[in-house]
Design a protein around this motif. Structure first.
Motif, PDB file in Angstrom:
ATOM      1  N   ALA A  78      36.495 -37.274  46.905  1.00 12.43           N
ATOM      2  CA  ALA A  78      34.961 -37.085  46.694  1.00 12.43           C
ATOM      3  C   ALA A  78      34.610 -36.568  45.453  1.00 12.43           C
ATOM      4  O   ALA A  78      33.520 -36.656  44.792  1.00 12.43           O
ATOM      5  CB  ALA A  78      34.368 -36.473  48.176  1.00 12.43           C
ATOM      6  N   LEU A  79      35.469 -35.334  45.134  1.00  7.52           N
ATOM      7  CA  LEU A  79      35.336 -34.634  44.122  1.00  7.52           C
ATOM      8  C   LEU A  79      35.534 -35.668  42.861  1.00  7.52           C
ATOM      9  O   LEU A  79      34.623 -35.539  41.946  1.00  7.52           O
ATOM     10  CB  LEU A  79      36.251 -33.687  43.769  1.00  7.52           C
ATOM     11  CG  LEU A  79      36.321 -32.523  42.681  1.00  7.52           C
ATOM     12  CD1 LEU A  79      34.731 -31.753  42.581  1.00  7.52           C
ATOM     13  CD2 LEU A  79      37.582 -31.702  42.581  1.00  7.52           C
TER      14      LEU A  79
ATOM     15  N   VAL B 155      31.055 -37.472  52.083  1.00  2.00           N
ATOM     16  CA  VAL B 155      32.643 -37.273  52.410  1.00  2.00           C
ATOM     17  C   VAL B 155      33.080 -36.068  52.232  1.00  2.00           C
ATOM     18  O   VAL B 155      33.959 -35.473  53.039  1.00  2.00           O
ATOM     19  CB  VAL B 155      33.217 -38.580  51.727  1.00  2.00           C
ATOM     20  CG1 VAL B 155      34.855 -38.099  51.971  1.00  2.00           C
ATOM     21  CG2 VAL B 155      32.885 -39.902  51.945  1.00  2.00           C
ATOM     22  N   ASP B 156      32.534 -35.461  51.155  1.00  6.51           N
ATOM     23  CA  ASP B 156      33.186 -33.954  51.065  1.00  6.51           C
ATOM     24  C   ASP B 156      32.687 -32.965  52.010  1.00  6.51           C
ATOM     25  O   ASP B 156      33.418 -32.181  52.495  1.00  6.51           O
ATOM     26  CB  ASP B 156      32.229 -33.601  49.715  1.00  6.51           C
ATOM     27  CG  ASP B 156      32.871 -31.915  49.501  1.00  6.51           C
ATOM     28  OD1 ASP B 156      33.783 -31.792  49.001  1.00  6.51           O
ATOM     29  OD2 ASP B 156      31.579 -31.285  49.216  1.00  6.51           O
TER      30      ASP B 156
ATOM     31  N   PRO C 114      40.598 -35.630  56.770  1.00  3.04           N
ATOM     32  CA  PRO C 114      41.448 -35.072  56.318  1.00  3.04           C
ATOM     33  C   PRO C 114      41.130 -34.197  55.196  1.00  3.04           C
ATOM     34  O   PRO C 114      40.061 -34.713  54.439  1.00  3.04           O
ATOM     35  CB  PRO C 114      42.710 -35.867  55.596  1.00  3.04           C
ATOM     36  CG  PRO C 114      42.479 -37.075  56.684  1.00  3.04           C
ATOM     37  CD  PRO C 114      40.979 -37.000  56.903  1.00  3.04           C
ATOM     38  N   ARG C 115      41.512 -32.990  54.863  1.00  5.61           N
ATOM     39  CA  ARG C 115      40.881 -32.035  53.608  1.00  5.61           C
ATOM     40  C   ARG C 115      41.008 -32.901  52.316  1.00  5.61           C
ATOM     41  O   ARG C 115      40.345 -32.544  51.297  1.00  5.61           O
ATOM     42  CB  ARG C 115      41.527 -30.877  53.680  1.00  5.61           C
ATOM     43  CG  ARG C 115      40.902 -29.866  54.765  1.00  5.61           C
ATOM     44  CD  ARG C 115      41.363 -28.570  54.472  1.00  5.61           C
ATOM     45  NE  ARG C 115      40.892 -27.543  55.520  1.00  5.61           N
ATOM     46  CZ  ARG C 115      39.509 -27.156  55.606  1.00  5.61           C
ATOM     47  NH1 ARG C 115      38.876 -27.371  54.838  1.00  5.61           N
ATOM     48  NH2 ARG C 115      39.054 -26.277  56.683  1.00  5.61           N
ATOM     49  N   TRP C 116      42.293 -33.571  52.244  1.00  9.33           N
ATOM     50  CA  TRP C 116      42.352 -34.293  50.766  1.00  9.33           C
ATOM     51  C   TRP C 116      41.194 -35.205  50.502  1.00  9.33           C
ATOM     52  O   TRP C 116      40.933 -35.654  49.393  1.00  9.33           O
ATOM     53  CB  TRP C 116      43.806 -34.941  50.759  1.00  9.33           C
ATOM     54  CG  TRP C 116      44.283 -35.698  51.603  1.00  9.33           C
ATOM     55  CD1 TRP C 116      44.678 -35.756  52.933  1.00  9.33           C
ATOM     56  CD2 TRP C 116      43.783 -37.349  51.399  1.00  9.33           C
ATOM     57  NE1 TRP C 116      44.653 -37.021  53.358  1.00  9.33           N
ATOM     58  CE2 TRP C 116      44.176 -37.945  52.562  1.00  9.33           C
ATOM     59  CE3 TRP C 116      43.254 -38.041  50.314  1.00  9.33           C
ATOM     60  CZ2 TRP C 116      44.199 -39.405  52.711  1.00  9.33           C
ATOM     61  CZ3 TRP C 116      43.230 -39.497  50.378  1.00  9.33           C
ATOM     62  CH2 TRP C 116      43.510 -40.089  51.730  1.00  9.33           C
TER      63      TRP C 116
ATOM     64  N   TRP D  24      39.910 -26.129  45.777  1.00 11.76           N
ATOM     65  CA  TRP D  24      40.566 -26.667  46.796  1.00 11.76           C
ATOM     66  C   TRP D  24      42.019 -26.184  46.682  1.00 11.76           C
ATOM     67  O   TRP D  24      42.691 -25.882  47.958  1.00 11.76           O
ATOM     68  CB  TRP D  24      40.825 -28.147  46.503  1.00 11.76           C
ATOM     69  CG  TRP D  24      41.464 -29.003  47.621  1.00 11.76           C
ATOM     70  CD1 TRP D  24      40.775 -29.648  48.629  1.00 11.76           C
ATOM     71  CD2 TRP D  24      42.861 -29.329  47.772  1.00 11.76           C
ATOM     72  NE1 TRP D  24      41.545 -30.210  49.442  1.00 11.76           N
ATOM     73  CE2 TRP D  24      42.886 -29.898  48.931  1.00 11.76           C
ATOM     74  CE3 TRP D  24      43.962 -29.032  46.971  1.00 11.76           C
ATOM     75  CZ2 TRP D  24      44.047 -30.484  49.241  1.00 11.76           C
ATOM     76  CZ3 TRP D  24      45.117 -29.496  47.498  1.00 11.76           C
ATOM     77  CH2 TRP D  24      45.112 -30.240  48.677  1.00 11.76           C
ATOM     78  N   ALA D  25      42.577 -25.818  45.628  1.00 14.28           N
ATOM     79  CA  ALA D  25      44.050 -25.171  45.541  1.00 14.28           C
ATOM     80  C   ALA D  25      43.981 -23.797  46.384  1.00 14.28           C
ATOM     81  O   ALA D  25      45.024 -23.250  47.004  1.00 14.28           O
ATOM     82  CB  ALA D  25      44.451 -25.131  44.465  1.00 14.28           C
ATOM     83  N   LEU D  26      42.897 -22.993  46.141  1.00 16.56           N
ATOM     84  CA  LEU D  26      42.811 -21.627  46.682  1.00 16.56           C
ATOM     85  C   LEU D  26      42.408 -21.768  48.167  1.00 16.56           C
ATOM     86  O   LEU D  26      42.277 -20.608  48.782  1.00 16.56           O
ATOM     87  CB  LEU D  26      41.689 -20.819  45.968  1.00 16.56           C
ATOM     88  CG  LEU D  26      42.015 -20.576  44.400  1.00 16.56           C
ATOM     89  CD1 LEU D  26      41.125 -19.794  43.637  1.00 16.56           C
ATOM     90  CD2 LEU D  26      43.561 -19.808  44.368  1.00 16.56           C
ATOM     91  N   GLY D  27      41.944 -22.796  48.725  1.00 19.33           N
ATOM     92  CA  GLY D  27      41.591 -23.109  49.961  1.00 19.33           C
ATOM     93  C   GLY D  27      40.196 -22.505  50.184  1.00 19.33           C
ATOM     94  O   GLY D  27      39.891 -22.135  51.631  1.00 19.33           O
TER      95      GLY D  27
END
Length: 403
Positions: free
Chosen positions: A48-49, A76-77, A41-43, A27-30
């Motif tokens: 979900a993770l 959700v993911d 929203p992506r968060w 997620w941090a690396l996109g």
């Protein structure tokens, strides 16, 4: 008391932690699998993770609940962009549900995965009508059907291995039971042989030693001592023969431990010599046909031992009088045409004036064991006789294939 779930397995905790760290890094690396749907929203992917990582803690203790939670989390993911770590943990939840769930769950989950794959292939194809939509079904099959059937194969392998281990344990247990039964049977056989071979001699020694102590006549005492010596020598010879059989030796001239009925004359002669003066008179009557077939070795040995033990009991307990030993062949025996060998020993039943030797009662037990092993019958007890009550032992030993 509130119900408490079992503590998660250590490996399940490690899988959950590894999934969280891997998903956060992606997620941090996109690095997302797809663009967000429905403006999600992506968060939400991080939520979900974390949820599916928690579901990993239930993969062994509550696999169905873990798979249900993981299904909601992966939905959700996908709406929030999708992370590869979340999908990988979802495949592990499917595998764990088949692997650690009940047998009914292990059967239903693969079928459900096939149904979901079919729907994921047919619905997009019908709506979009593009051949590329078949790739969606292929991806769904990779992430659902593959782990499900992998779990089926591994579970079947483990169940077969457990069944083989159980079968091996049962085989070992049966072998141990057979060994113990064989040892017990051999000990019982040795006890019968030892009793039958030595008891008669020791009984004669006990009777005549008691007589030697009570009589004041030097001649009678000398005669009793002679009988004691003769039976001592014979008893030692029988003991040496038994010990020789028990030793592990390949000596060709080792004596045999299977006496035959031809030796009954010698057996009765020994009983006459062991009897006290004015005691019993031993008579043998062989009423079998002269052209009768040879007896099976187990039957002949059992008949000999029964006569031997009956004579020993007569020496110890019977009053003065005639002791009859009779051998006959019964044509209507237990085995049909083969018939049975019938052994009868009758002795006087009454008070004994001479010294009485002590008895342990194992003689009748040994005789019953011998007859039972051959499938015959044995009767022993008082019975009416021509001149009064007698003690009669009657054994019927089948001569068929069972013998």
């Amino acid at each position: 008391m509130p119900h408490r779930l079992p503590r998660p397995h250590r490996d399940d905790m490690l899988i959950g932690l590894a999934g969280v760290f891997g998903g956060v890094l992606l997620w941090a690396l996109g690095l997302h699998n797809n663009p967000p749907f429905f403006g999600t929203p992506r968060w939400f992917g991080l939520v979900a993770l974390v949820v599916i990582s928690g579901a990993e803690l239930l993969r062994r203790t509550a696999p169905v609940a873990g798979l249900g939670i993981g299904t909601v989390a992966v939905a959700v993911d996908l709406c929030s962009g999708g992370l590869a770590a979340t999908l990988l943990m979802y495949t592990d939840l499917i595998y764990a549900c088949v692997m650690y769930g009940t047998p009914a769950t292990a059967r239903r989950v693969p079928r459900l995965c096939v149904l979901v794959t079919a729907l994921a292939t047919a619905v997009p194809l019908a709506v979009l009508q593009e051949p590329e939509t078949l790739l969606i079904g292929m991806l769904v099959a990779v992430f659902t059907i593959s782990p499900a059937w992998t779990g089926v194969l591994v579970r079947n392998h483990r169940e077969e291995a457990a069944a083989e281990r159980l079968r091996a344990e049962q085989t070992a247990l049966l072998a141990e039971l057979d060994r113990r039964e064989a040892v017990t049977a051999e000990r019982a056989r040795m006890a019968r042989e030892l009793h039958d071979m030595v008891a008669g001699h020791l009984s004669a020694i006990a009777i005549h030693s008691t007589a030697a102590q009570s009589l004041k006549d030097p001649a009678a005492t000398e005669e009793a001592l002679g009988v004691i010596r003769e039976n001592s020598v014979r008893g030692l010879a029988e003991m040496r023969r038994l010990i020789g059989l028990l030793r592990d030796t390949r000596d060709a001239d080792r004596p045999s431990a299977a006496p035959t009925l031809d030796a009954l004359d010698t057996l009765l002669e020994q009983a006459r010599s062991a009897s006290s003066p004015g005691g019993q008179d031993f008579v043998l009557s062989d009423e079998r046909p002269p052209d009768s077939a040879p007896l099976p070795a187990p039957v002949e040995l059992a008949a000999y031992r029964i006569v031997q033990e009956s004579l020993t009991n007569a020496l110890k307990h019977a009053g003065p009088g005639r002791v009859d030993v009779t051998l006959t062949h019964s044509a209507d025996g237990a085995d049909g045409a083969d018939g049975a060998l019938e052994v009868r020993v009758t002795s006087p039943y009454g008070e004994r004036p001479a010294p009485r030797a002590p008895g342990s009662g194992t003689g009748l037990v040994g005789m019953r064991e011998r007859v039972t092993l051959l499938g015959g019958t044995l009767d022993a007890g008082p019975a009416p006789g021509p001149s009064g009550t007698v003690w009669r032992v009657r054994a019927a030993l089948p001569l068929g294939d069972g013998a």
